[in-house]
Scaffold this active site. Sequence first.
Site, PDB file in Angstrom:
ATOM      1  N   THR A 238       1.030  -1.098  -0.073  1.00 13.56           N
ATOM      2  CA  THR A 238       0.888   0.516  -0.523  1.00 13.56           C
ATOM      3  C   THR A 238       1.024   0.754  -0.147  1.00 13.56           C
ATOM      4  O   THR A 238       1.541   1.522   0.766  1.00 13.56           O
ATOM      5  CB  THR A 238      -0.214   0.050   1.200  1.00 13.56           C
ATOM      6  OG1 THR A 238      -1.588  -0.911   1.138  1.00 13.56           O
ATOM      7  CG2 THR A 238      -1.457   1.418   1.570  1.00 13.56           C
ATOM      8  N   ARG A 266     -14.581  -7.072  -0.058  1.00 15.62           N
ATOM      9  CA  ARG A 266     -13.620  -6.349   0.821  1.00 15.62           C
ATOM     10  C   ARG A 266     -12.981  -4.895   1.508  1.00 15.62           C
ATOM     11  O   ARG A 266     -12.730  -4.139   0.006  1.00 15.62           O
ATOM     12  CB  ARG A 266     -13.050  -7.183   1.403  1.00 15.62           C
ATOM     13  CG  ARG A 266     -11.722  -7.165   2.853  1.00 15.62           C
ATOM     14  CD  ARG A 266     -10.357  -6.459   2.277  1.00 15.62           C
ATOM     15  NE  ARG A 266     -10.120  -6.203   3.480  1.00 15.62           N
ATOM     16  CZ  ARG A 266      -8.917  -5.676   3.714  1.00 15.62           C
ATOM     17  NH1 ARG A 266      -8.674  -4.836   2.517  1.00 15.62           N
ATOM     18  NH2 ARG A 266      -7.912  -5.372   4.360  1.00 15.62           N
ATOM     19  N   GLY A 268     -10.578  -1.971   3.265  1.00 14.63           N
ATOM     20  CA  GLY A 268     -10.452  -2.525   4.375  1.00 14.63           C
ATOM     21  C   GLY A 268      -9.914  -0.589   5.077  1.00 14.63           C
ATOM     22  O   GLY A 268     -10.667   0.020   4.700  1.00 14.63           O
ATOM     23  N   ASP A 269      -8.307  -0.890   6.089  1.00 15.10           N
ATOM     24  CA  ASP A 269      -9.009   1.355   6.309  1.00 15.10           C
ATOM     25  C   ASP A 269      -8.335   1.798   4.825  1.00 15.10           C
ATOM     26  O   ASP A 269      -8.374   3.418   5.385  1.00 15.10           O
ATOM     27  CB  ASP A 269      -7.361   0.579   7.185  1.00 15.10           C
ATOM     28  CG  ASP A 269      -6.109   0.039   6.813  1.00 15.10           C
ATOM     29  OD1 ASP A 269      -5.925  -0.550   6.089  1.00 15.10           O
ATOM     30  OD2 ASP A 269      -5.388   0.708   7.175  1.00 15.10           O
ATOM     31  N   GLY A 290      -1.268  -1.842   6.839  1.00 14.43           N
ATOM     32  CA  GLY A 290      -1.151  -3.095   7.604  1.00 14.43           C
ATOM     33  C   GLY A 290      -2.191  -3.441   7.038  1.00 14.43           C
ATOM     34  O   GLY A 290      -2.855  -3.583   6.055  1.00 14.43           O
ATOM     35  N   GLY A 292      -5.557  -4.236   7.770  1.00  9.73           N
ATOM     36  CA  GLY A 292      -6.426  -3.128   7.512  1.00  9.73           C
ATOM     37  C   GLY A 292      -7.940  -3.687   8.287  1.00  9.73           C
ATOM     38  O   GLY A 292      -8.463  -2.518   9.268  1.00  9.73           O
TER      39      GLY A 292
HETATM   40  N1  ASP Z   1      -4.409  -1.196   4.359  1.00  6.57           N
HETATM   41  C1  ASP Z   1      -4.070  -2.039   3.211  1.00  6.57           C
HETATM   42  C2  ASP Z   1      -5.318  -3.199   3.545  1.00  6.57           C
HETATM   43  O1  ASP Z   1      -6.184  -4.064   4.600  1.00  6.57           O
HETATM   44  C3  ASP Z   1      -3.148  -3.148   3.645  1.00  6.57           C
HETATM   45  C4  ASP Z   1      -1.830  -2.552   3.218  1.00  6.57           C
HETATM   46  O2  ASP Z   1      -1.124  -1.809   3.729  1.00  6.57           O
HETATM   47  O3  ASP Z   1      -0.717  -3.275   3.022  1.00  6.57           O
HETATM   48  O4  ASP Z   1      -6.281  -2.893   2.790  1.00  6.57           O
END
Ligand code: ASP
Length: 373
Positions: A238, A266, A268-269, A290, A292
């Site tokens: 990311t 889905r 994520g954050d 990270g 999410g």
């Molecule tokens: N945070 C991202 C997600 O969960 C993935 C990542 O940051 O590696 O979609």
Amino acid sequence: MGNEGIVISIFINDFAQKKKKLNFKEKKQMQFRVLSIVFVVSMMWACTSSKKENKATPQPIGIVIHGGAGTILRKNMTPEKEAAYRKVLAEAVQVGYEILKKGGSSKEAVEKTIHVMEDSPLFNAGKGAVLNSDETIELDASFMNGATLDAGAISGVRTIKNPISAAIQVMENSPHVMLSGKGADVFASEQGLEIVAPEYFFTERRIQALKRVKESEQKKKETTATEQAFLKNQRYGTVGCVALDQNGNLAAGTSTGGMTNKKWNRIGDAPIIGAGTYANNATCAISATGWGEFFIRSVVAHDISALMEYKGLSIQEASRIVIHEKVASLGGDGGIVGIDNQGNIAMEMNTPGMYRAHVDNNGKQTVKIYKDE
Ligand code: ASP
């Protein structure tokens, strides 16, 4: 000698030559003229030196980026791969810094910096994004303006070349904060953003990664530690950027393909304002990366800002608490980059590495990958 000095010396010379021939009235007039000129010249002097003083202490600027956090270990890296990552990180952060240095906005710096990483196949954003379980690619992105607390986000888009720009368009040209799926793709195309065929985003590396994740899922086997690390890494890459411009305005943006093998649309954050992205001129700008689900539950980006606003913590202390105590205690991993309204920065992670780079107010660039650097 400045212009003012030259004017005075010419005048004094002239005055000295004429002095002897002048009568009393003329002398008084001459004295008055000299005093007026001295007054005007000293005012000019005062203005010039205060301008010089302002130039010496301009508003601090700064920019910090990440390209994902995870089990990034030296032993799994080849020198070529490492050099390639460092090169794109350096290029991306420099693009944003040059914009800030010329007086450009933090919004523009964040957008253009993220474009460089979205266009690079190395990162899990734009080209090179990870694949869903059904072999499609869905992208998420968000942006927040610290001056106005305006924000925009998109999730699950499939055809927008640079998702971060779509998030900014949502903020600026729609009455909404978040758009998803097909509607978001249509909106971006109506805004005149570059639209590409879904195949544009695919890379061999991510196709192979999905295969491996699926194989291990099917076999339901006990995976070795190395395999687990590999599988965990498949979600990483990311990208995010935070910046402080010459007007004291903060901005944050994050862009991602989410997690390999994700199902059921889905989210994520990364596109969630307050979780993956937050900016507030009163405190800081944060972009997260990270796992999410844990970052959403910990409301990471806003929590860092809140600790600064309500508890008066520094950006480093607030980030440390949220990443190492709050996220970690739930079992989540990842990291953040942040910058506060004075230009202080944080690059915090609870993983062995995070692709990251920074340019400070003096133009000094730092690029790091491993936690111990
Ligand atoms: N945070 C991202 C997600 O969960 C993935 C990542 O940051 O590696 O979609």
